[in-house]
Design an enzyme around this catalytic site. Structure first.
Site, PDB file in Angstrom:
ATOM      1  N   ASP A   1       0.392   0.643  -6.462  1.00  0.00           N
ATOM      2  CA  ASP A   1      -0.853  -0.135  -6.474  1.00  0.00           C
ATOM      3  C   ASP A   1      -1.979   0.875  -6.688  1.00  0.00           C
ATOM      4  OD1 ASP A   1      -2.734  -2.138  -6.192  1.00  0.00           O
ATOM      5  OD2 ASP A   1      -2.756  -2.032  -4.016  1.00  0.00           O
TER       6      ASP A   1
ATOM      7  N   GLU B   1       0.811  -2.166 -10.894  1.00  0.00           N
ATOM      8  CA  GLU B   1       0.059  -3.418 -10.980  1.00  0.00           C
ATOM      9  C   GLU B   1      -0.962  -3.347 -12.118  1.00  0.00           C
ATOM     10  OE1 GLU B   1      -1.702  -6.690  -7.911  1.00  0.00           O
ATOM     11  OE2 GLU B   1      -2.052  -4.612  -7.407  1.00  0.00           O
TER      12      GLU B   1
ATOM     13  N   ASP C   1      -2.658  -1.806   0.364  1.00  0.00           N
ATOM     14  CA  ASP C   1      -2.257  -1.050  -0.833  1.00  0.00           C
ATOM     15  C   ASP C   1      -0.766  -0.698  -0.772  1.00  0.00           C
ATOM     16  OD1 ASP C   1      -5.329   0.126  -1.632  1.00  0.00           O
ATOM     17  OD2 ASP C   1      -4.915  -0.222   0.479  1.00  0.00           O
TER      18      ASP C   1
END
Lengths: 182, 182
Positions: A7, A67, A140
């Protein structure tokens, strides 16, 4: 199959390394790469690059799943996340492993069956699938593990795109748009 | 002082290497790093990283000056430009040279005295200052040379920020906001 989920962010990058054996998931490692605000942008990016490169070397994942956000709060944030994404994708390329991208909707859908699932619901699924006593913090880290788990489930998207032949990037985007429209 | 100016993009990254001796500018090199659309994002970023790293090694600039756009057409473009910026800034960091950022307004102001100058006017100033027979094409290349030339003139901004003490990043942003508001 071993997957490192990421992330990305210049201040905080979550990571999660997951091994899939049969239908079972085993957590290998997870955590947060943090960079201080008073560092130069170049120093922050170099730190993220070095850390991710180190994680790939240490854990030997087959693939890096990251992501991809299309709908960010603003352009400045998007550019900053882009910079982190750039060096993370580069670290995968230089280590000779594939980098694959997933959008939040794909991740939510792969984990809960619902592209509009609540964050909490996705996190609880991650906790259960990885048999963790608690949801990893901060978000996260939980998100990075979700991306890693998603890769195994969501590889169906990739397969569909591959089956559709050339221009897989475009096809994946089309499939995602279809999924968005559902 | 030798400067490499960069106009970043995943498809097209312009570069221009300029040497400043006294008040004179000498063009060392300029050109375009292009990546094909059918390449994977990771391959494109790796190509840009390798090319910029090669240019730094070949020409030995003291500093890399790169364009920073806050106002992009959209978030997807901003993220994509951010990815290219990330690997370019990283290539400077790993080569041990400083990466400095300039916004279009700063570049226009440094070259023409007017932050709202037309693109053509900026390009003509670049051509004149670098004693080139024609404006280099495409725009990415002319813009990269403009950023390199800007660095020498616009170092006043940096000096101001340094004089203001800690948190130079914030101060530079403040100075830029003031300039934007002018």
């Amino acid at each position: 199959m071993r997957i490192i989920g990421i992330d990305p962010g210049t201040a905080r990058t979550g990571f999660g390394v997951v091994e899939k054996k049969g239908g079972e998931f085993i957590v290998v490692d997870y955590g947060l790469i943090e960079t201080k605000k008073d560092l130069e942008p170049a120093e922050r990016l170099e730190h993220i690059f070095a850390e991710v490169t180190g994680l790939i070397k240490r854990h030997g994942p087959d693939v890096l799943a990251i992501e991809r956000l299309f709908f960010n709060r603003n352009v400045t944030t998007a550019m900053s996340v882009g910079e982190a994404r750039g060096v993370i994708i580069l670290s995968a390329a230089r280590a000779g492993i594939r980098a694959v991208e997933y959008m939040p909707l794909q991740i939510k859908k792969a984990l809960t069956g619902d592209g509009r699932a609540e964050k909490k619901q996705v996190q609880e699924m991650v906790r259960m699938m990885l048999k963790l006593p608690e949801i990893p913090k901060p978000d996260d880290v939980a998100d990075a593990l979700a991306i890693a788990v998603c890769h195994a489930g969501a590889s169906r998207f990739e397969q569909l795109a591959r089956d559709a032949g050339k221009g897989s990037g475009k096809n994946i985007r089309k499939i995602c748009r279809d999924a968005e429209a559902e």
